[in-house]
Design a protein around this motif. Structure first.
Motif, mmCIF file in Angstrom:
data_model
loop_
_atom_site.group_PDB
_atom_site.id
_atom_site.type_symbol
_atom_site.label_atom_id
_atom_site.label_comp_id
_atom_site.label_asym_id
_atom_site.label_seq_id
_atom_site.Cartn_x
_atom_site.Cartn_y
_atom_site.Cartn_z
ATOM 1 N N GLU A 165 0.807 -1.220 0.000
ATOM 2 C CA GLU A 165 0.000 0.000 0.000
ATOM 3 C C GLU A 165 0.843 1.275 0.000
ATOM 4 O O GLU A 165 0.323 2.361 -0.238
ATOM 5 C CB GLU A 165 -0.968 -0.015 1.178
ATOM 6 N N ASP A 169 -2.116 2.536 -4.439
ATOM 7 C CA ASP A 169 -3.267 2.996 -3.675
ATOM 8 C C ASP A 169 -4.521 2.302 -4.193
ATOM 9 O O ASP A 169 -5.094 2.696 -5.199
ATOM 10 C CB ASP A 169 -3.410 4.512 -3.805
ATOM 11 N N TRP A 170 -4.929 1.245 -3.497
ATOM 12 C CA TRP A 170 -6.099 0.479 -3.899
ATOM 13 C C TRP A 170 -7.370 1.005 -3.226
ATOM 14 O O TRP A 170 -8.461 0.545 -3.548
ATOM 15 C CB TRP A 170 -5.908 -0.997 -3.547
ATOM 16 N N SER A 171 -7.256 1.964 -2.320
ATOM 17 C CA SER A 171 -8.420 2.401 -1.548
ATOM 18 C C SER A 171 -9.537 2.952 -2.434
ATOM 19 O O SER A 171 -10.706 2.648 -2.215
ATOM 20 C CB SER A 171 -8.010 3.432 -0.496
ATOM 21 N N GLU A 172 -9.202 3.751 -3.423
ATOM 22 C CA GLU A 172 -10.236 4.303 -4.312
ATOM 23 C C GLU A 172 -10.895 3.206 -5.137
ATOM 24 O O GLU A 172 -12.101 3.238 -5.362
ATOM 25 C CB GLU A 172 -9.647 5.377 -5.225
ATOM 26 N N GLU A 174 -11.212 0.078 -4.213
ATOM 27 C CA GLU A 174 -12.058 -0.671 -3.287
ATOM 28 C C GLU A 174 -13.353 0.079 -2.990
ATOM 29 O O GLU A 174 -14.426 -0.519 -2.950
ATOM 30 C CB GLU A 174 -11.292 -0.957 -1.990
ATOM 31 N N LYS A 175 -13.276 1.397 -2.821
ATOM 32 C CA LYS A 175 -14.485 2.192 -2.580
ATOM 33 C C LYS A 175 -15.446 2.081 -3.764
ATOM 34 O O LYS A 175 -16.646 1.911 -3.577
ATOM 35 C CB LYS A 175 -14.132 3.675 -2.380
#
Length: 181
Positions: A165, A169-172, A174-175
């Motif tokens: 991470e 950046d996988w957060s966006e 995933e969202k």
């Protein structure tokens, strides 16, 4: 910075046909037959002709991608059918672009079943050539730069980095996976 996926990072704005023609003609006044080529994911690609010779104009990719193509051509054009980079322009007022020699060919996904069978020997020959290419004079594995060097000490490190991470950046992504369309 981090690497973003799935449209999270802003794409370069698409240029109009008029803008593309003006840029091409700023380099080749006599350019004719300017037509858009299909299949570009992050860039716009056009073919054109000058005095009977065909060229490709590609805009929208990062300058680094054009430099990588230039490096690959300089190292392997004698064994692989590669297009030569004629010029890379990275002026501040627009996206980087490059002009290449045109190389005749077709995209595999445009071929029907019989045509795919017919080209198997050629594809196998090119894969054999790729396998035989010696790259021990370069450092690293994974994504390489305009000099052919990469930052990972092994293929395993490169593949495992996808889960890091601090790099990706996988957060966006995933969202968005949980958002209704």
């Amino acid at each position: 910075g981090k690497i973003y996926f799935g449209g999270v990072q802003a794409m370069v704005p698409k240029r109009t046909d008029h803008e593309i023609r003006a840029i091409i003609r700023s380099h080749f006044e006599d350019a004719s037959g300017i037509t858009e080529l299909t299949g570009g994911l992050a860039s716009q690609t056009f073919a054109f002709e000058v005095n009977g010779k065909r060229y490709v104009f590609k805009i929208g990719a990062r300058k680094e991608l054009h430099e990588k193509e230039q490096w690959v051509y300089s190292k392997y054009h004698d064994v692989l059918p590669l297009r030569r980079v004629i010029e890379i322009d990275d002026s501040e007022d627009q996206s980087p672009y490059a002009i290449y020699d045109f190389v005749d060919g077709v995209k595999l996904f445009d071929l029907d079943s019989q045509e795919l069978v017919d080209i198997i020997p050629s594809v196998l020959q090119n894969l054999s050539i790729l396998k035989s290419i010696e790259v021990t004079d370069k450092d690293g594995f994974g994504r390489f730069d305009g000099t052919g060097n990469a930052s990972y000490p092994s293929w395993r490190d490169f593949v495992e980095a996808v889960c890091n991470e601090k790099i990706y950046d996988w957060s966006e992504v995933e969202k968005r996976a949980w958002m209704p369309n």
